[in-house]
Scaffold this active site. Structure first.
Site, PDB file in Angstrom:
ATOM      1  N   TYR A  99      96.865  96.972  46.918  1.00 30.11           N
ATOM      2  CA  TYR A  99      96.073  96.940  45.625  1.00 30.11           C
ATOM      3  C   TYR A  99      96.999  97.805  44.640  1.00 30.11           C
ATOM      4  O   TYR A  99      96.800  97.383  43.366  1.00 30.11           O
ATOM      5  CB  TYR A  99      94.869  97.552  46.111  1.00 30.11           C
ATOM      6  CG  TYR A  99      93.756  97.673  44.753  1.00 30.11           C
ATOM      7  CD1 TYR A  99      93.476  96.379  43.985  1.00 30.11           C
ATOM      8  CD2 TYR A  99      93.608  99.105  44.187  1.00 30.11           C
ATOM      9  CE1 TYR A  99      92.533  96.794  42.877  1.00 30.11           C
ATOM     10  CE2 TYR A  99      92.723  99.073  42.964  1.00 30.11           C
ATOM     11  CZ  TYR A  99      92.415  98.011  42.422  1.00 30.11           C
ATOM     12  OH  TYR A  99      91.445  98.214  41.206  1.00 30.11           O
ATOM     13  N   SER A 111      94.531 100.440  36.940  1.00 25.04           N
ATOM     14  CA  SER A 111      93.580 101.498  37.931  1.00 25.04           C
ATOM     15  C   SER A 111      94.488 102.811  38.051  1.00 25.04           C
ATOM     16  O   SER A 111      95.763 102.924  37.868  1.00 25.04           O
ATOM     17  CB  SER A 111      93.364 100.868  39.013  1.00 25.04           C
ATOM     18  OG  SER A 111      92.693 101.819  40.077  1.00 25.04           O
TER      19      SER A 111
END
Length: 247
Positions: free
Chosen positions: A155, A142
């Site tokens: 995350y 990501s």
């Protein structure tokens, strides 16, 4: 001709979003795709849609947080198609929250899916690829794996880990012709936002996606590009952001 036709591809997180779009794109280009996710009804529906378009596809319900189930997925693929050319570790979990909220269960779930799931996938296919002296492992990270921001600490930690693991794998397996690719999407219109339990954060991400979020097909096409290169070319990392996304 794209270097995709007849390749056998294992795809985790295939029941929606980037996984679903990738399955359709690859099958359309002649790959044989093995879908995996936890939601069987979604996998059945996707399999039917791909077959109606002439694609070759099978599925196996798999929880990537279970090493045994991931090993069984690899065995199923070998039994069904006789080889494994590509593994796409796409399954992910993104319950963004601030650290002071102490959402420990969500932290553990992110670690189980985003880190352990990737490692289990690698472990399941790497011995076979090393013996064959050929293969391609694609791990979805990501933009949060490049930069952290408030609410993304855990995350981002998992996605930084994906990049580190993939780069380590690349260096270790150069002599075995195992290619590696890191895909780092920015804001994409998927169901991933639905796992955010902090409603304030969820609303902010939803507004961002509504304003400029990419369709999942944009990431699927990036994965297709990486796979389609000749075997002597390794596309090691791709970052795909909406043009309007600043971070």
């Amino acid at each position: 001709m794209l270097n995709v036709e007849e390749k056998v591809v294992i795809l985790t997180g295939a029941s929606s979003g980037i996984g679903e779009a990738t399955a359709k794109v690859l099958a359309n280009k002649g790959a044989k795709v093995v879908l995996s996710a936890r939601r069987e009804e979604r996998l059945q529906k996707l399999k039917s849609e791909i077959e109606k378009q002439g694609g070759t596809v099978e599925y196996k319900v798999t929880d990537v947080a279970s090493q045994q189930e991931v090993e069984e997925l690899a065995s199923f693929t070998l039994d069904t198609f006789g080889k494994i050319d590509v593994l796409i570790n796409n399954a992910g979990f993104m319950p963004l929250s601030y650290l002071y909220e102490k959402r420990v269960t969500e932290w553990e779930q992110m670690i189980d899916v985003n880190i352990k799931g990737v490692l289990y996938g690698i472990a399941a296919v790497l011995p076979y690829m090393r013996t064959r002296k050929q293969g391609h492992i694609i791990n979805v990270s990501s933009v949060a794996g490049h930069i952290a921001f408030p609410s993304s600490a855990v995350y981002s930690g998992t996605k930084f880990a994906v990049r580190a693991i993939t780069e380590g794998l690349r260096q270790e397996e150069v002599e075995n012709n195992v290619r590696t690719t890191i895909i780092s999407p920015g804001a994409v219109d998927t169901e991933l936002v639905n796992c955010i339990s902090n409603q304030e954060i969820k609303k902010g991400i939803e507004e961002q996606i509504m304003e400029f979020g990419l369709p999942a097909e944009a990431i699927a096409n990036s994965i297709l590009y990486a796979i389609s290169q000749p075997d002597n070319i390794a596309v090691n990392e791709i970052i795909v952001r909406p043009t309007k996304q600043e971070i």
